[in-house]
Design a protein around this motif. Structure first.
Motif, PDB file in Angstrom:
ATOM      1  N   GLY A 413       0.806  -1.216   0.000  1.00 60.86           N
ATOM      2  CA  GLY A 413       0.000   0.000   0.000  1.00 60.86           C
ATOM      3  C   GLY A 413       0.835   1.260   0.000  1.00 60.86           C
ATOM      4  N   PRO A 414       0.557   2.200   0.908  1.00 57.08           N
ATOM      5  CA  PRO A 414       1.266   3.481   0.909  1.00 57.08           C
ATOM      6  C   PRO A 414       2.759   3.349   1.169  1.00 57.08           C
ATOM      7  N   GLU A 435      -4.090  -5.026  -1.763  1.00 59.46           N
ATOM      8  CA  GLU A 435      -3.182  -3.944  -2.125  1.00 59.46           C
ATOM      9  C   GLU A 435      -1.929  -4.505  -2.777  1.00 59.46           C
ATOM     10  N   ILE A 436      -1.240  -3.645  -3.501  1.00 61.28           N
ATOM     11  CA  ILE A 436       0.027  -4.024  -4.120  1.00 61.28           C
ATOM     12  C   ILE A 436       1.047  -4.368  -3.037  1.00 61.28           C
ATOM     13  N   TYR A 464      -5.870   1.388 -13.120  1.00 61.91           N
ATOM     14  CA  TYR A 464      -4.755   2.353 -13.083  1.00 61.91           C
ATOM     15  C   TYR A 464      -3.464   1.662 -12.643  1.00 61.91           C
ATOM     16  N   GLN A 465      -3.552   0.810 -11.640  1.00 62.69           N
ATOM     17  CA  GLN A 465      -2.377   0.078 -11.195  1.00 62.69           C
ATOM     18  C   GLN A 465      -1.850  -0.822 -12.309  1.00 62.69           C
ATOM     19  N   ASN A 555       1.815   7.960  -1.142  1.00 57.66           N
ATOM     20  CA  ASN A 555       0.892   7.521  -0.081  1.00 57.66           C
ATOM     21  C   ASN A 555      -0.226   6.604  -0.576  1.00 57.66           C
ATOM     22  N   GLN A 556      -0.045   6.023  -1.773  1.00 56.84           N
ATOM     23  CA  GLN A 556      -1.043   5.098  -2.316  1.00 56.84           C
ATOM     24  C   GLN A 556      -0.430   3.726  -2.610  1.00 56.84           C
ATOM     25  N   PHE A 557       0.526   3.701  -3.522  1.00 51.21           N
ATOM     26  CA  PHE A 557       1.171   2.440  -3.881  1.00 51.21           C
ATOM     27  C   PHE A 557       2.472   2.744  -4.614  1.00 51.21           C
TER      28      PHE A 557
END
Length: 640
Positions: A413-414, A435-436, A464-465, A555-557
């Protein structure tokens, strides 16, 4: 920190580091507690600065040998500022304290810095990206700036001194390190023994490597040479040690004395580490005389009327000053020795190939294990720290394993958006299948060193990822396919665009370099070869570099895909290309296949066939990992 003295704080930092982590957790989780505006350590340091009559003090992340990774007892920057990254410089003045670091740590540093510290970003658009310019412009004219002469390369101090002359300010070397004065329970130096690195793995005798150094000195008309870089000494002597975590080095200096045809090699090191008979026989056979580590200062002070070959980028200012103190001439060896070292021989290259197969077994076992724990067993208790320990356990089981090549980056994640994030027990996030997950890890084996990053998702990532992962993957594949003429002196700066162009198409980029050279059972970061806008060394056959483009959504991935690639002869005469030696599949769930062309799909399929056919026989009986291998390496059919 509020009621603790500087000495009590130092005890916390040296022990469990709970002071650091507790403060980090308060910031991250929003716990509101009144914090001091200035760290007590800064207060104590400024008192010492006053005693030494300096208006500023420079603290580096360095040791006496200009090492990138340093021993626990050299982590002065971390002790005084809280910042644990591997690159940074601090300046403490009477009323301000700044940390300079690069883009890898822009998210990490603010979370770690103690009260009273400010982050300075080392990026082109910042007017004070260089702390030396800040010292010149911001301190009053005539200021005196203190530093430890053992902890800064001579060339850097020369350049800072010249710059400060514009402000009539001066640098003051202080032999007594001011941070050490505050560090009551500083970790002791390692006492681990040195061992011989057999020619079976090095591929070249120590005598032959030392002869190359002597020839270099003779060509430069030098009567002596002073070598301080630990990786160079380990490489020349075919010796390895355990003085620095993640690096097989031993603290030492090597001095070469030339008098006509007579050559003398003097190794300055802790003699207690050389008690093993095999080590003693080896250095005697090579013709190296052993002296106490500290004696180099005395011997260099006595050096007179000599022409000394010194690599000014690695030899510290104290050593350089001693050589300059008499009627000696200094010749800068530049990066001649690193360039010799980075050109791997056939034995070393084959070692890279072999160790990456075993390393691939360890890493794919970890990823398959984690997927099984999250998806099949529905575990929710596994955090990043546990994941990083699991990577270590699987690698440790592999033949010829000698230790990790750097601290594992296991992030979700973040935290994955922090380029050099390191999980701890206290701050690690839980790893989930939603999450990634990014794992950047590597190891030292007797036959080579590894560094590999895989980014995975264990269920369904966002579109998007998938798009951004595919753009990063396309860049990685593009560099791997590069073919270029040997005679044209193609550098890493010229090749950097190969990996970035698919991100640039949508206005995205990453702030770190694309690739770094890799040592052979030496440092995982080895210069000067590499890929990036500042890499100006031409590629040659035998060079090994990482290929690691990335993308980070703050703060996302985070996404990074890293392989080690070797520079080899291409099919076309007079041309070079790359051979990918990493043996770990990419993540099918994150690949947006419709974005790829036939050439790229064929390249992935070919790579996955190699991974599958190489690893399958080594995974017999491990049904969990075999299932993961089959799933990820399944060929994808390109649409017409």
């Amino acid at each position: 920190f509020k009621q603790k003295t500087a000495y009590e704080i130092s005890a916390c930092l040296v022990g469990s580091e709970m002071c650091i982590r507790d403060r980090y957790q308060r910031r991250v989780h929003g716990i509101t507690e009144q914090m001091e505006s200035v760290s007590p350590l800064l207060v104590e340091l400024r008192k010492l600065m006053t005693e030494h009559k300096v208006s500023a003090y420079i603290v580096s992340h360095n040791d006496a040998h200009s090492s990138e990774y340093i021993a626990a007892g050299d982590e002065r920057l971390k002790f005084i500022s809280g910042f644990s990254g591997s690159a940074g410089v601090a300046v403490v003045s009477n009323d301000e304290a700044f940390l300079w670091t690069d883009s890898r740590y822009f998210l990490q540093a603010p979370k770690q810095l103690y009260p009273g510290w400010k982050l300075m970003k080392m990026i082109p658009e910042e007017p004070y990206r260089d702390y030396a310019v800040w010292l010149k412009d911001k301190l009053p004219s005539g200021s005196c700036i203190g530093f430890d002469p053992l902890l800064f390369p001579g060339k850097r101090i020369d350049s800072i001194g010249s710059l400060l002359e514009q402000n009539k300010s001066t640098l003051k070397p202080i032999d007594e390190n001011l941070i050490d004065k505050l560090w009551e329970k500083k970790p002791a130096a390692s006492k681990e023994a040195v061992f011989v690195y057999d020619i079976e793995y090095s591929g070249e005798a120590s005598e032959d490597r030392l002869k190359k150094i002597v020839d270099i000195l003779k060509r430069q008309k030098c009567s002596c040479g002073v070598i301080a870089a630990l990786d160079q000494i380990a490489w020349m002597l075919n010796l390895r040690g355990f003085d620095i975590d993640f690096n097989p080095y031993f603290m030492s200096y090597l001095v070469v004395l030339l008098e006509g045809e007579r050559v003398e090699f003097r190794l300055y090191a802790d003699e207690e580490k050389f008690k093993d008979k095999k080590v003693q026989d080896h250095i005697q056979k090579v013709g190296v005389k052993l002296f106490p580590y500290e004696k180099i200062m005395e011997d260099l002070a006595a050096l007179d009327k000599q022409t000394a070959g010194i690599e000014l980028n690695s030899v510290n200012f104290k050593i350089l000053s001693l050589v300059r103190s008499k009627d000696n001439k200094v010749v800068d060896l530049l990066d001649v020795i690193p360039k010799l070292k980075q050109k791997k021989n056939a034995v070393e290259l084959e070692g890279f190939r072999k160790c990456h197969v075993r390393d691939g077994v360890g890493l794919i076992k970890h990823i398959a294990w984690l997927e099984h724990q999250l998806n099949a067993l529905n575990r929710t208790d596994i955090d990043e720290y546990m994941a990083s320990e699991n990577v270590h356990e699987f690698r440790k089981a592999q033949d010829k394993f000698m230790g990790l090549s750097f601290k594992t980056i296991a992030s979700t994640g973040p935290n994955a958006s922090v380029v050099h994030y390191k999980p701890t027990k206290e701050t690690a996030l839980k790893v989930t299948n939603k999450e990634i997950y990014l794992v950047d890890s590597g190891a030292h084996y007797l036959d080579g060193t590894t560094d590999v990053t895989r980014t995975v998702h264990f269920t369904t990532p966002t579109e998007y990822q998938r798009e951004m992962y595919t753009r990063v993957l396309r860049g990685n594949l593009s560099l791997e396919r590069a073919v270029f003429p040997n005679k044209e002196q193609i550098t890493g700066a010229m090749l950097d665009m190969y990996t970035r162009k698919y991100l640039w198409e949508v206005g995205k980029d990453y702030g770190h370099g694309t690739g770094h050279g890799v040592g052979h059972f030496l440092g995982v970061h080895e210069g000067p070869i590499g890929v990036g806008i500042l890499r100006t060394t031409p590629f040659e056959e035998g060079h090994v570099t990482s290929n690691e483009p990335g993308f980070y959504e703050d703060n996302q991935f985070g996404i990074r895909i890293e392989n080690l690639i070797m520079c080899v002869k291409a099919k076309c005469e007079g041309f070079l290309c790359f051979e990918n030696v990493t043996v770990v599949p990419y993540c099918n769930a994150l690949i947006k296949w419709e974005m790829l062309n036939k050439e790229e799909i064929d390249q992935i399929n070919s790579y996955h066939k190699k991974v599958h056919d190489t690893l399958k026989p080594l995974l017999a009986g491990d049904e969990i990992t075999l299932k993961y291998l089959e799933k990820e390496c399944k060929p994808h059919e390109a649409k017409p």
